[in-house]
Design a protein around this motif. Structure first.
Motif, PDB file in Angstrom:
ATOM      1  N   MET A  36       6.460  -6.154   3.913  1.00  0.00           N
ATOM      2  CA  MET A  36       7.602  -5.324   3.528  1.00  0.00           C
ATOM      3  C   MET A  36       8.306  -5.902   2.304  1.00  0.00           C
ATOM      4  O   MET A  36       8.756  -5.160   1.435  1.00  0.00           O
ATOM      5  CB  MET A  36       8.588  -5.222   4.691  1.00  0.00           C
ATOM      6  CG  MET A  36       8.165  -4.281   5.803  1.00  0.00           C
ATOM      7  SD  MET A  36       7.945  -2.560   5.275  1.00  0.00           S
ATOM      8  CE  MET A  36       9.599  -2.138   4.695  1.00  0.00           C
ATOM      9  N   GLY A  40       7.737  -3.522  -0.527  1.00  0.00           N
ATOM     10  CA  GLY A  40       9.017  -2.847  -0.682  1.00  0.00           C
ATOM     11  C   GLY A  40       9.615  -3.028  -2.067  1.00  0.00           C
ATOM     12  O   GLY A  40      10.491  -2.260  -2.469  1.00  0.00           O
ATOM     13  N   SER A  44       8.513   2.459  -2.234  1.00  0.00           N
ATOM     14  CA  SER A  44       9.696   2.659  -1.399  1.00  0.00           C
ATOM     15  C   SER A  44       9.492   1.931  -0.077  1.00  0.00           C
ATOM     16  O   SER A  44       8.354   1.769   0.382  1.00  0.00           O
ATOM     17  CB  SER A  44       9.914   4.152  -1.139  1.00  0.00           C
ATOM     18  OG  SER A  44       8.943   4.639  -0.231  1.00  0.00           O
ATOM     19  N   PRO A  45      10.568   1.460   0.569  1.00  0.00           N
ATOM     20  CA  PRO A  45      10.415   0.835   1.887  1.00  0.00           C
ATOM     21  C   PRO A  45       9.730   1.748   2.892  1.00  0.00           C
ATOM     22  O   PRO A  45       9.002   1.267   3.769  1.00  0.00           O
ATOM     23  CB  PRO A  45      11.863   0.527   2.286  1.00  0.00           C
ATOM     24  CG  PRO A  45      12.557   0.293   0.979  1.00  0.00           C
ATOM     25  CD  PRO A  45      11.940   1.312   0.053  1.00  0.00           C
ATOM     26  N   ALA A  48       6.053   1.437   2.225  1.00  0.00           N
ATOM     27  CA  ALA A  48       5.615   0.108   2.668  1.00  0.00           C
ATOM     28  C   ALA A  48       5.511   0.048   4.187  1.00  0.00           C
ATOM     29  O   ALA A  48       4.562  -0.519   4.738  1.00  0.00           O
ATOM     30  CB  ALA A  48       6.581  -0.955   2.148  1.00  0.00           C
ATOM     31  N   THR A 103      17.669   2.055   1.234  1.00  0.00           N
ATOM     32  CA  THR A 103      16.781   1.317   2.130  1.00  0.00           C
ATOM     33  C   THR A 103      16.241   0.054   1.469  1.00  0.00           C
ATOM     34  O   THR A 103      16.001  -0.946   2.150  1.00  0.00           O
ATOM     35  CB  THR A 103      15.622   2.214   2.601  1.00  0.00           C
ATOM     36  OG1 THR A 103      14.976   2.822   1.472  1.00  0.00           O
ATOM     37  CG2 THR A 103      16.128   3.304   3.530  1.00  0.00           C
ATOM     38  N   THR A 104      16.064   0.076   0.147  1.00  0.00           N
ATOM     39  CA  THR A 104      15.626  -1.139  -0.551  1.00  0.00           C
ATOM     40  C   THR A 104      16.681  -2.231  -0.444  1.00  0.00           C
ATOM     41  O   THR A 104      16.376  -3.397  -0.182  1.00  0.00           O
ATOM     42  CB  THR A 104      15.321  -0.839  -2.027  1.00  0.00           C
ATOM     43  OG1 THR A 104      14.216   0.068  -2.111  1.00  0.00           O
ATOM     44  CG2 THR A 104      14.964  -2.115  -2.779  1.00  0.00           C
ATOM     45  N   LEU A 107      16.691  -3.516   3.111  1.00  0.00           N
ATOM     46  CA  LEU A 107      15.547  -4.410   3.309  1.00  0.00           C
ATOM     47  C   LEU A 107      15.829  -5.770   2.688  1.00  0.00           C
ATOM     48  O   LEU A 107      15.551  -6.817   3.305  1.00  0.00           O
ATOM     49  CB  LEU A 107      14.294  -3.783   2.697  1.00  0.00           C
ATOM     50  CG  LEU A 107      13.029  -4.640   2.672  1.00  0.00           C
ATOM     51  CD1 LEU A 107      12.657  -5.123   4.074  1.00  0.00           C
ATOM     52  CD2 LEU A 107      11.872  -3.852   2.049  1.00  0.00           C
ATOM     53  N   THR A 149      14.765  -0.822   8.173  1.00  0.00           N
ATOM     54  CA  THR A 149      14.177  -1.621   7.090  1.00  0.00           C
ATOM     55  C   THR A 149      12.681  -1.885   7.243  1.00  0.00           C
ATOM     56  O   THR A 149      12.033  -2.286   6.278  1.00  0.00           O
ATOM     57  CB  THR A 149      14.875  -2.993   6.987  1.00  0.00           C
ATOM     58  OG1 THR A 149      14.560  -3.783   8.149  1.00  0.00           O
ATOM     59  CG2 THR A 149      16.384  -2.841   6.876  1.00  0.00           C
TER      60      THR A 149
END
Length: 250
Positions: A36, A40, A44-45, A48, A103-104, A107, A149
């Protein structure tokens, strides 16, 4: 989200899962976290997370079934596993929501927290009397972080390490937690319509490099300092997480 991988990206994915497999082979954990973290930063997460499902499930089932006390651990940890499932289903709405920047950053924060806690916080023993309350709370929190995440480790790993389990039992307990997290994440993403057939095809292709990396990591483990390897791995995650968490703020 349907994934179509070009040859260069396919090579990057294969190399990422080989490296993640090495980390898991040496330390007993880290495959989804490394995958991830690296993917990531490139995809995009959500993309991933779709890629890591099959290799994570296969390698964690291997770790889970290799231990001697699955039944005992499952009876002890089922409240945590149930809470992980519920939390992941709830948290997956964020990962599937199509907000890559958010979300990035989430994460990145998860990676920073995991690396910082593991590097700084000394091992501790949780009083046994606290376990009935702590187990579902930790499970629910882990599930929400997993769903949001794609990272399975916080706060599950520090919590399981605090239970005073023997080495083999701890490895198997981690395998149980990661397996449940993987299945719950797959269910959550499918529930939100974020797992197309191309995701599974690409994810299945990542199984072999992950297994080869694990085999290589198990050989490397006998030749390197585990403490130095883990420290370098965590520092790398910390820097990667800081970069991801700061995106959009600079």
């Amino acid at each position: 989200m349907d994934l179509s991988l070009s040859l260069p990206l396919l090579a990057i994915v294969g190399a990422t899962f080989f490296l993640a497999g090495i980390v898991k082979g040496v330390t007993g954990m880290g495959l989804p976290t490394v995958a991830m973290g690296i993917l990531g930063a490139l995809l995009s997460p959500l993309a991933a997370a779709g890629l890591l499902l099959a290799p994570s499930l296969v390698t964690n089932l291997w770790q889970l079934l290799a231990g001697p006390r699955l039944g005992t651990l499952a009876r002890r940890l089922w409240p945590m596993m149930a809470a992980i499932t519920l939390g992941t289903l709830a948290g997956s709405a964020l990962l599937a929501g199509g907000e890559p920047a958010l979300t990035t950053r989430a994460l990145g924060i998860a990676l920073v927290l995991y690396a910082a806690v593991t590097l700084i916080v000394r091992p501790f023993r949780l009083p046994e009397a606290w376990e009935p309350v702590a187990s579902p709370v930790v499970g629910l929190t882990t599930g929400i972080v997993t769903g949001a995440t794609g990272v399975f480790v916080m706060p599950a790993v520090p919590y399981l390490q605090s239970l005073g389990l023997g080495r083999d039992d701890l490895v198997q307990a981690l395998g149980l937690s990661f397996t449940v997290s993987t299945l719950a994440l797959a269910l959550g993403l499918a529930w939100h319509g974020s797992l197309a057939g191309g995701n599974w095809s690409a994810s299945l292709l990542a199984i072999m490099p992950a297994l080869l990396g694990m085999a290589a990591g198990q050989r490397i483990r006998a030749r390197v300092s585990l403490i130095a390897f883990r420290r370098a791995f965590l520092l790398g995650l910390l820097l990667l997480g800081l970069d991801m968490a700061s995106r959009g703020l600079r």
